[in-house]
Enzyme design. Structure first.
Site, PDB file in Angstrom:
ATOM      1  N   SER A  91     -24.744  27.070 -16.850  1.00 30.48           N
ATOM      2  CA  SER A  91     -25.872  26.919 -15.935  1.00 30.48           C
ATOM      3  C   SER A  91     -25.768  25.579 -15.217  1.00 30.48           C
ATOM      4  O   SER A  91     -25.350  24.579 -15.806  1.00 30.48           O
ATOM      5  CB  SER A  91     -27.181  26.984 -16.716  1.00 30.48           C
ATOM      6  OG  SER A  91     -28.211  26.405 -15.964  1.00 30.48           O
ATOM      7  N   HIS A 137     -15.170   7.738 -10.777  1.00 29.93           N
ATOM      8  CA  HIS A 137     -16.370   8.060  -9.996  1.00 29.93           C
ATOM      9  C   HIS A 137     -16.693   9.539 -10.216  1.00 29.93           C
ATOM     10  O   HIS A 137     -15.892  10.408  -9.905  1.00 29.93           O
ATOM     11  CB  HIS A 137     -16.118   7.770  -8.523  1.00 29.93           C
ATOM     12  CG  HIS A 137     -17.364   7.546  -7.720  1.00 29.93           C
ATOM     13  ND1 HIS A 137     -18.360   8.479  -7.605  1.00 29.93           N
ATOM     14  CD2 HIS A 137     -17.773   6.477  -6.990  1.00 29.93           C
ATOM     15  CE1 HIS A 137     -19.328   7.991  -6.824  1.00 29.93           C
ATOM     16  NE2 HIS A 137     -18.998   6.768  -6.445  1.00 29.93           N
ATOM     17  N   ASP A 167     -30.204  -6.078  -5.884  1.00 28.98           N
ATOM     18  CA  ASP A 167     -29.348  -5.765  -7.040  1.00 28.98           C
ATOM     19  C   ASP A 167     -29.392  -4.266  -7.330  1.00 28.98           C
ATOM     20  O   ASP A 167     -28.366  -3.640  -7.617  1.00 28.98           O
ATOM     21  CB  ASP A 167     -29.806  -6.541  -8.282  1.00 28.98           C
ATOM     22  CG  ASP A 167     -29.262  -7.964  -8.307  1.00 28.98           C
ATOM     23  OD1 ASP A 167     -28.545  -8.348  -7.355  1.00 28.98           O
ATOM     24  OD2 ASP A 167     -29.551  -8.698  -9.271  1.00 28.98           O
ATOM     25  N   GLU A 222       0.845  -1.194   0.000  1.00 27.49           N
ATOM     26  CA  GLU A 222       0.000   0.000   0.000  1.00 27.49           C
ATOM     27  C   GLU A 222       0.873   1.233   0.000  1.00 27.49           C
ATOM     28  O   GLU A 222       0.587   2.242  -0.638  1.00 27.49           O
ATOM     29  CB  GLU A 222      -0.910  -0.012   1.231  1.00 27.49           C
ATOM     30  CG  GLU A 222      -1.978   1.065   1.258  1.00 27.49           C
ATOM     31  CD  GLU A 222      -1.592   2.331   2.026  1.00 27.49           C
ATOM     32  OE1 GLU A 222      -2.424   3.228   2.143  1.00 27.49           O
ATOM     33  OE2 GLU A 222      -0.430   2.445   2.513  1.00 27.49           O
TER      34      GLU A 222
END
Lengths: 748, 748
Positions: B616, B677, B654, B412
């Site tokens: 906008s 994401h 689901d 890590e």
């Protein structure tokens, strides 16, 4: 004593009654099924028979007649009216819902007040010859307005130049022209034959080599079958006919201004200069009568024989015209305009009874260049008849296990826009829930036998359904379509079964299969691929694609179209209604094995380089072997599955549904972010041709033309590694999710 | 008559018996549950109590003691041995399987024979001062070998230059330096304070501005709490301590040589020059004793006060040294080497009883820079205790509904390599089946209260579980952790509940959350964010992170760590064992609404530009409103769900599982293909800080520094459009799959 005996008697009776009650209780307890999951496959087969038998040739004829009276070009009022009509009829047939789904996409139309043409001009700029502005209109359609003349959609606007003839305009043709013939096309207008590869690839090649314009003509060698008359006396292309078509290089992006996202009102649009795949040079299609005029006086060398078509000219390469005409130039007068335009998909739905969150899609386009006699209305008529037949069953109380979606796509002819925008808008839901996509473009392109292009996991189902459909051929009463097809197109080198081909691109399955990884297939009637060498069907994308073309020549009985309807419909039916999904992972394993050998053989044409640059296909073979074992074990486990346990069934069905998804790499193929399928995609050199392991294929294709072999072979190594990883990852999805250890070996 | 009456009597009896039988049958029929799906949530709660109570402070202490005796740097023999030990103990605790999963990734180590240091050299090249080669070793560890000295992993090798001081090395610091102070760092060695942003961002900024090297020092202003003694008398950083750490800019790529694919033996590796995120300049960390020597004679201007730390120097900016020392230069002697090295994840599995194909993951890293007293072993000890407690329940016959995966990640510290490679290898399976990922890095960084960073859909579950855990604070017997936390960190501006933060990056959840879109969260004990302003915890990544640091100062009773273990473990337990997934779409809706307002406010700092460039936020607000309605309706429908129908349950689960997936865009954020994401990602300017709508945030961040405002505002518009689309697509996943029409409005 008496009361005592009474008591005993009562006790006895009580015992008897209680024991009967208990017996009843126990029988009742066990008689009740513990689950709604009973094997309903027998009932499903009976319904399938009804569904297939309900489809009628005369209905398909009527649908075709009805939908081909007027032109219905994407973005026009006529095509919107046709959409409304289809919506109304689908609702009347009994679908649960039908919606119109609009998008605002970039289309391209000729300028009505400034028609497109190509001229030969003398040194004073006088037009010596002009190509025709339109095709002679076929009989019976003289009063039809709004027939769009032949043009290349999305063409840039034009300028003068010298002609250079480059055969089919393929990568290898330009390579031969420049390296062997020593001719540079920079600033020239290239003239090429239609055929062999997608026209957009020809335009890309012309641009890559610096051409200032490109003219594409239909040569009789490629658009006339021997011994057949031109339309209307036969089904060959007349000399005044020409092939419309878009000339984009979208590589799956959909609307050029909104790549990756649906073209809704709020969506950010790139400028035209940033749009995906738009050509920067003028492009125009002509028929062979006009082509003779442009070619006949060309100068330069005579080309090799395989560059020569069937016109009575010498196919000289140029550049420019021969002595006596050498001051003449060619001018492309192109005034076609790009324009953001509203299009409409029609989406009909039929709710599944048990698993409404699983979707099986039957989709095909509705927009046509003119009447769409073959493309697409033979397909749309087939979808229409499928909806009608399904509606009939619904009224009898039947409902499929899974949901079915019927789609009438718009603007396919402008780059698969309607289907791709809908796929973009619904990508998340489709990735999670779509079981399969069956495409319904033109249902006939020849009169010989069935043609199937599909993903390997559908092979078994295709054989199954074609055995339940009758041969449409005269004199083959009692024969199944499977037998008729098998007789005509046996897969001899691989196996004794009818040949099934790989999916390429060029129709609406593209976004579903190549971008999203949804199992997909298409079916149509085709020509004899061994003897009939012309491209597509001769009148493709011309005004001569009429109802009469089909009724007089291609399928007078409409039984061939019915057979195609039964195949497409039957696939949808069994995918939606079988308890276990009829997808076959072992067929995929077999295909992967074959493809691995094919691509390795392609690499082995360079044995020295393989050694020098350390290129090996071993990891790919190893991954394919692991996949084969995983697929075999998976199907073995299915035989002992508890069919009454709904979660068990759902688990294995999820594995089958997601198998195709496993072949999708979100990073895409090199330079083609929307082509994400690692096993199947068109080659970079021809959108129509489906290649297996397209990343490796393209890397190897470049080997012979590269200036930096180390870098080119590194790319081959990288692509082999990605392919091996992808196949291995797919194998992992087939191992039992309930197992706690890896069931398959590592890649070697 | 007699026989007749006998007959009547028999018939009567027969009727009575039959009716009793039938009554029994009917009762039996209906008494039997039609499904194995009975509400087991009550039993599950009882098991949860047992699971939580089984976790003991003394065990966590023992695990921590055991795992911190020796250094266990990634890629070393000690860390492999630790992996083997953990594997053995997990198996002994009762997991169904434990596997070692190796990868070959790029690591970076100092050269033992040529130590790294920085020197001040005179004009003859004589070294006037050298920074220390190592930290003074803490008592009790004098005989430990293999303590890696402070270094910047993946540093390039070094050269001489003049120093320029650039505060924290942030984008805004460099901007201020160049634009306001007029100093160009091209060819200079930049010296910056640690803290505020991820060190890799400092290095990237230095490179972008042309620096030839960068030195990072721990200033007491940022690494010493007021009134606290340096270790070992307190928990502050001693002057001889320095912060190790990697200086990559991976943006989620994992192993720099195999971006996007697992670093297996067969995998294609890029050359070092092509590797992702590797710095091209030398980088080195020093403590504040050494920093004084470098800073004290610097020349140039005195900076503004907010550039000054707590050392007794004037923090002059340079370039170079002041009069009298101006011929002296700084030389970075860096000989760190990159090296492909084998690492090992340990993966333990516990098979789910009902839905084995649904995975809940508890993962944290095992590798440490030295002993890992806090980072990561407080986390690893907590995972260990969770496994032990789960094993105990398993022995009693319990098994969770879904599968649980426990992971001990490697490397890590070198860029989240172990966790990212495993995510890459298992991406397909995880995308289809992973319910949630709970991270288990350092369990404590302060002594004040709980800190939770998680996705909004986990908020409700976090509150639920913290109400079932006791406060670890002395004098709070009888109070829940929720109450204790609420008292100390109330979310006042938003709501009366304990504050929960957004996920940033910097730990192993990254690939699972930001790349794959799996719901994720982390929990730890933290400092008082209002009063304790130092970065991280003072001895972070130094040799002083020992067992004794935790036992003497941070958590002598080990009750804080137990509470964190119960939170992490409890989350996993309820995610794995609840019949309905405890994920809350409405909380997501609330957060999206808040974020939309926040980002719109950021845009409204430029009201004129919004008008001028037609920017906008309406489409975003419209999509968020649609999401809010869809989420509310979804949860309303859950209240009337048939809990006995397994397919119904699976369908809504689901939808909940895939909700987070819906926020992932396969095209990635601009220039960061592995950060996918759309709602949560670190800003491009600081990997540690989680931003909402990071695409819009980054586009707005650039506005103030751009030379082309039209282009910059176009990018803002594009990012708003992508965010609106993504939220709308997520809303579509929440509508009933059984409905046949769109349940939510279009985006306006």
């Amino acid at each position: 004593m008496k009361t005592e005996s009474r008591l005993v008697q009562w006790i006895c009776w009580l015992i008897v009654i209680t024991s009967f009650f208990l017996t009843g209780f126990i029988i009742g307890w066990f008689a009740r099924p513990t689950s709604t999951e009973t094997s309903h496959d027998a009932g499903s087969r009976r319904h399938l028979r009804e569904f297939l038998d309900e489809m009628r040739p005369e209905n398909i004829r009527d649908h075709l007649r009805k939908f081909t009276r007027l032109p219905h070009l994407a973005g026009t009022e006529q095509n919107l009216q046709l959409a409304e009509q289809i919506k109304g009829e689908w609702l009347a047939y009994g679908l649960d819902s039908v919606e119109m789904v609009p998008y605002d996409v970039l289309l391209s139309y000729p300028n009505i007040s400034q028609p497109n043409y190509i001229s030969i001009v003398d040194d004073l700029g006088n037009e010596m010859f002009n190509t025709s502005l339109s095709e002679p209109v076929p009989e019976g359609y003289e009063n039809v307005s709004d027939i769009v003349p032949p043009y290349s959609a999305f063409s840039a606007q034009g300028q003068p130049g010298d002609l250079v003839y480059v055969n089919y305009g393929r990568t290898e043709d330009f390579f031969q022209l420049e390296r062997q013939m020593g001719i540079n096309v920079t600033g020239k207008i290239v003239i090429v034959r239609y055929g062999n590869i997608f026209r957009g690839n020809k335009v890309k090649n012309a641009m890559l080599h610096g051409a200032s314009g490109i003219i594409m003509f239909s040569d009789p060698a490629d658009y006339c079958a021997p011994g057949v008359q031109p339309y209307p006396d036969g089904w060959n292309l007349p000399g005044g006919g020409a092939q419309r078509g878009n000339v984009l290089n979208l590589n799956g992006a959909g609307d050029p201004l909104t790549p990756g996202y649906p073209a809704k009102e709020y969506t950010y649009r790139y400028n035209l200069e940033e749009g995906v795949g738009l050509p920067k040079i003028p492009v125009h299609p002509i028929g062979y009568h006009d082509a003779i005029q442009l070619l006949k006086n060309m100068g330069g060398d005579v080309p090799p024989n395989n560059w020569k078509g069937a016109l009575n000219v010498s196919y000289r390469i140029g550049p420019g015209f021969t002595d006596g005409f050498s001051t003449q130039k060619v001018r492309m007068n192109i005034h076609t305009n790009n324009q953001v335009t509203r299009i409409y998909n029609v989406i009909g739905r039929l709710r599944g009874a048990v698993e409404p969150d699983r979707y099986v899609i039957l989709g095909g386009h509705r927009d046509a260049w003119v009447f769409g006699g073959i493309d697409p209305v033979t397909g749309a008529a087939v979808v229409h008849e499928s909806v009608r037949s399904a509606g009939k069953l619904l009224r009898k109380g039947w409902r499929p296990r899974r949901s079915i979606v019927f789609a009438s796509w718009d603007a396919e002819e402008f780059g698969l826009l309607g289907s791709t925008e809908w796929a973009e808008e619904n990508a998340k839901v489709l990735q999670e829930r779509a079981v399969a996509y069956i495409n319904a473009d033109s249902a006939i392109e020849g009169m010989y036998t069935l043609r199937i292009d599909c993903t390997p996991s559908l092979h078994t189902l295709v054989y199954d359904i074609t055995k339940q459909v009758s041969s449409p051929e005269e004199g083959e009463e009692g024969l199944s379509l499977y037998e008729s097809w098998h007789k005509r197109d046996n897969w001899t080198d691989d196996r004794d079964a009818p040949r099934i081909s790989k999916l390429g691109s060029g129709s609406d399955f593209e976004a579903y299969f190549i971008r999203l990884g949804i199992a997909a297939g298409r079916a149509r009637y085709t020509k004899n691929r061994k003897t009939e060498r012309y491209s597509s069907y001769p009148v493709y994308h011309s005004v001569y694609e009429t109802f009469e073309l089909v009724e007089r020549f291609y399928d007078p009985s409409f039984r061939k179209l019915r057979a195609v309807a039964q195949v497409r419909g039957g696939l949808i039916f069994l995918l939606a209604d079988s308890q276990l999904l009829p997808l076959d992972a072992s067929q995929y394993a077999g295909s992967l094995t074959k493809y691995a050998h094919t691509i390795a053989q392609l690499g082995q044409k360079h044995p020295d380089a393989l050694v020098k640059y350390g290129v090996s296909f071993d990891s790919l073979f190893s991954a394919v072997e692991n996949f084969t074992v995983a697929a075999r074990d998976f199907h073995e486990r299915l035989t002992t599955l508890d069919r009454t346990d709904p979660i068990q069934i759902r688990m294995v069905n999820d594995q089958l549904m997601y198998l195709e998804r496993a072949f999708v790499d979100p990073l895409g193929l090199p330079g083609r972010p929307f082509y994400r399928h690692v096993i199947f995609a068109p080659s970079s050199h021809n959108k129509y041709a489906g290649e297996s392991f397209p990343g490796i294929y393209d890397a190897l294709f470049d080997i012979e033309r590269t200036a930096n072999p180390k870098q080119a072979w590194d790319e081959v190594r990288r692509q082999i590694s990605i392919a091996a990883f992808t196949v291995q990852a797919a194998a992992m999805t087939l191992t039992p999710p309930s197992e706690t250890k890896s069931q398959i070996s590592d890649v070697l």
